[in-house]
Design a protein around this motif. Structure first.
Motif, short mmCIF file in Angstrom:
data_model
loop_
_atom_site.label_atom_id
_atom_site.label_comp_id
_atom_site.label_asym_id
_atom_site.label_seq_id
_atom_site.Cartn_x
_atom_site.Cartn_y
_atom_site.Cartn_z
N SER A 48 -1.90 -9.38 4.23
CA SER A 48 -2.85 -9.43 5.35
C SER A 48 -2.75 -8.16 6.18
N GLY A 49 -3.66 -8.06 7.14
CA GLY A 49 -3.61 -6.94 8.07
C GLY A 49 -2.30 -6.89 8.83
N ILE A 50 -1.70 -8.05 9.09
CA ILE A 50 -0.41 -8.06 9.78
C ILE A 50 0.68 -7.46 8.90
N SER A 51 0.60 -7.67 7.59
CA SER A 51 1.55 -7.06 6.66
C SER A 51 1.53 -5.54 6.79
N LEU A 52 0.35 -4.99 7.12
CA LEU A 52 0.20 -3.55 7.28
C LEU A 52 0.58 -3.08 8.68
N ALA A 53 0.46 -3.97 9.66
CA ALA A 53 0.55 -3.57 11.07
C ALA A 53 1.96 -3.50 11.63
N ILE A 54 2.91 -4.22 11.03
CA ILE A 54 4.20 -4.37 11.70
C ILE A 54 5.04 -3.10 11.71
N SER A 55 4.76 -2.16 10.80
CA SER A 55 5.42 -0.85 10.83
C SER A 55 4.77 0.04 9.78
N ALA A 56 4.97 1.34 9.93
CA ALA A 56 4.44 2.28 8.94
C ALA A 56 5.09 2.05 7.58
N SER A 57 6.40 1.75 7.56
CA SER A 57 7.07 1.55 6.26
C SER A 57 6.60 0.26 5.60
N ALA A 58 6.33 -0.78 6.40
CA ALA A 58 5.80 -2.02 5.84
C ALA A 58 4.40 -1.79 5.26
N ASP A 67 3.24 1.06 4.03
CA ASP A 67 3.42 1.78 2.77
C ASP A 67 3.88 0.84 1.67
N THR A 68 4.78 -0.09 2.01
CA THR A 68 5.29 -1.06 1.03
C THR A 68 4.15 -1.95 0.53
N ALA A 69 3.31 -2.40 1.47
CA ALA A 69 2.20 -3.27 1.10
C ALA A 69 1.23 -2.55 0.15
N PHE A 70 0.89 -1.31 0.46
CA PHE A 70 -0.03 -0.56 -0.41
C PHE A 70 0.60 -0.34 -1.79
N ALA A 71 1.89 -0.05 -1.82
CA ALA A 71 2.56 0.14 -3.11
C ALA A 71 2.57 -1.16 -3.91
N ALA A 72 2.77 -2.29 -3.22
CA ALA A 72 2.76 -3.59 -3.90
C ALA A 72 1.37 -3.89 -4.46
N MET A 73 0.33 -3.56 -3.70
CA MET A 73 -1.03 -3.79 -4.17
C MET A 73 -1.34 -2.96 -5.41
N ALA A 100 9.52 -6.61 17.64
CA ALA A 100 9.76 -5.17 17.49
C ALA A 100 11.11 -4.94 16.81
N GLY A 101 11.11 -4.12 15.75
CA GLY A 101 12.35 -3.81 15.04
C GLY A 101 12.89 -4.95 14.20
N SER A 102 12.05 -5.94 13.90
CA SER A 102 12.49 -7.09 13.11
C SER A 102 12.88 -6.67 11.70
N ALA A 103 13.58 -7.56 11.02
CA ALA A 103 13.98 -7.27 9.64
C ALA A 103 12.78 -6.99 8.76
N ALA A 104 11.73 -7.80 8.91
CA ALA A 104 10.54 -7.61 8.06
C ALA A 104 9.87 -6.27 8.32
N SER A 105 9.91 -5.80 9.56
CA SER A 105 9.28 -4.51 9.87
C SER A 105 10.04 -3.36 9.22
N ARG A 106 11.24 -3.62 8.71
CA ARG A 106 12.04 -2.60 8.04
C ARG A 106 11.83 -2.60 6.53
N MET A 107 10.83 -3.36 6.05
CA MET A 107 10.47 -3.27 4.63
C MET A 107 10.14 -1.83 4.28
N GLN A 108 10.50 -1.44 3.07
CA GLN A 108 10.19 -0.09 2.61
C GLN A 108 9.88 -0.11 1.12
N ALA A 109 9.26 0.96 0.66
CA ALA A 109 8.76 0.99 -0.71
C ALA A 109 9.86 0.73 -1.73
N GLN A 110 11.11 1.11 -1.40
CA GLN A 110 12.22 0.88 -2.34
C GLN A 110 12.45 -0.61 -2.59
N ASP A 111 11.99 -1.46 -1.66
CA ASP A 111 12.16 -2.91 -1.86
C ASP A 111 11.38 -3.41 -3.07
#
Length: 323
Positions: A140-150, A152-158, A112-123
């Motif tokens: 993966s689904g985990i890339s989407l699950a760890i936070s709302a900002s992660a 959003d970042t995953a969808f933007a990367a896709m 919870a609150g890990s560095a990776a979960s703080r990924m955001q679209a600006q990255d």
């Protein structure tokens, strides 16, 4: 033929973590021992692909801590490019524990609150170029699950990948400890609509859709937009579909001791072989063999096979599996 601008084969996006994997106690009433290793599904897949000979980079955030340093060292040893890794001084690197019983393996997370979960679209400002210069983006689904900002970042990367001719591979990897089922259903459906290759498991798809028949799951996946689908069927191997035809690809009977990273091993090896020019069926057979090898050791990373070991399995008579 690979386009000359594709200087990478695979970039994977997600969260890498420190792993503590339970080993059998030597005395029945003794407290279990835990072997420290590393994990995180897309990181495992990246390492598996690199061991198979692919050119790989990893996209994530790590804490500016000792565990983050050790993950950087791991990727450098495994020939996974780390110039795409961002370090976060405000958050720690995540970790998880794996326990084993008669029902299989079970995960407990401290992320919870890990560095990776703080990924955001600006990255994506840091990651846009490697994504555009790769044959595949893997999430993966985990890339989407760890936070709302992660998510959003995953969808933007896709979206960025597809606009630059980079194919997208998406593994369902459902973990309901991380998010509610309704959100998982919505986000994974969106992920499937944005991918070129979908890699679900039968168990995940039954939880997500209620479907239990392989043919129905393949049809559902194509209907959401995935051009290619490889459904992992455990002991029965995999069912691969390119939208025009389907093939059951058998696996290999093995004595499994720890299936923690088998699906990640499968994904990494499949993408490595697709990047090398194999067709879907040949790549799936290779990935089945690699996954069968990976379940014969403990931990997510240590048992990931190298190409020589996989070829030895493929060149020997076999039947049955573990993808």
């Amino acid at each position: 033929m690979t386009h000359p601008s594709k200087i990478l084969d695979i970039v994977a996006l997600g969260e890498a973590m420190v792993e503590f994997n339970q080993r059998p106690a030597s005395i029945a009433d003794e407290a279990p021992l835990y072997l420290q290793g590393f994990g995180g599904d897309t990181s495992n897949a990246a390492i598996a692909a690199a061991r198979a000979g692919a050119r790989v980079a990893y996209l994530t955030r790590l804490g500016l801590d000792r565990w983050g340093d050790r993950l950087m060292d791991l990727w450098q040893r495994e020939n996974v490019a780390t110039n795409t890794v961002l370090r976060d001084s405000q958050a720690s690197t995540g970790m998880y524990f794996v326990s084993h019983d008669a029902q299989g393996h079970h995960f407990s997370y401290a992320r919870a609150g890990s560095a990776a979960s703080r990924m955001q679209a600006q990255d994506l400002a840091y990651w846009a170029e490697p994504i555009a210069h790769s044959q595949w983006l893997h999430l993966s689904g985990i890339s989407l699950a760890i936070s709302a900002s992660a998510c959003d970042t995953a969808f933007a990367a896709m979206a960025h990948a597809r606009s630059n001719g980079t194919r997208v591979a998406f593994d369902s990897n459902l973990r309901l400890l991380l998010w509610p089922l309704a959100r998982a259903q919505a986000c994974i459906r969106q992920g499937v609509s944005l991918c070129d290759l979908y890699l679900p498991s039968l168990e995940d798809m039954t939880s997500l859709t209620g479907l239990t028949q392989a043919q129905d799951i393949i049809a559902w996946s194509h209907a959401q937009g995935a051009a290619q689908v490889v459904l992992k069927l455990g002991a029965d191997g995999s069912l691969a579909s390119d939208g025009q035809s389907q093939r059951q690809v058998p696996g290999h009977a093995v004595q499994a001791v720890d299936a923690t990273g088998a699906g990640d091993c499968f994904a990494g090896n499949l993408l490595a072989r697709l990047s090398a020019g194999d067709d879907l069926w040949t790549a799936t057979a290779y990935a089945n063999a690699a996954a069968a090898l990976s379940v014969q050791g403990y931990g997510a990373v240590a048992p990931l096979p190298r190409r020589e070991a996989v070829l030895k399995v493929l060149n020997a008579p076999s039947k049955g599996t573990a993808a």
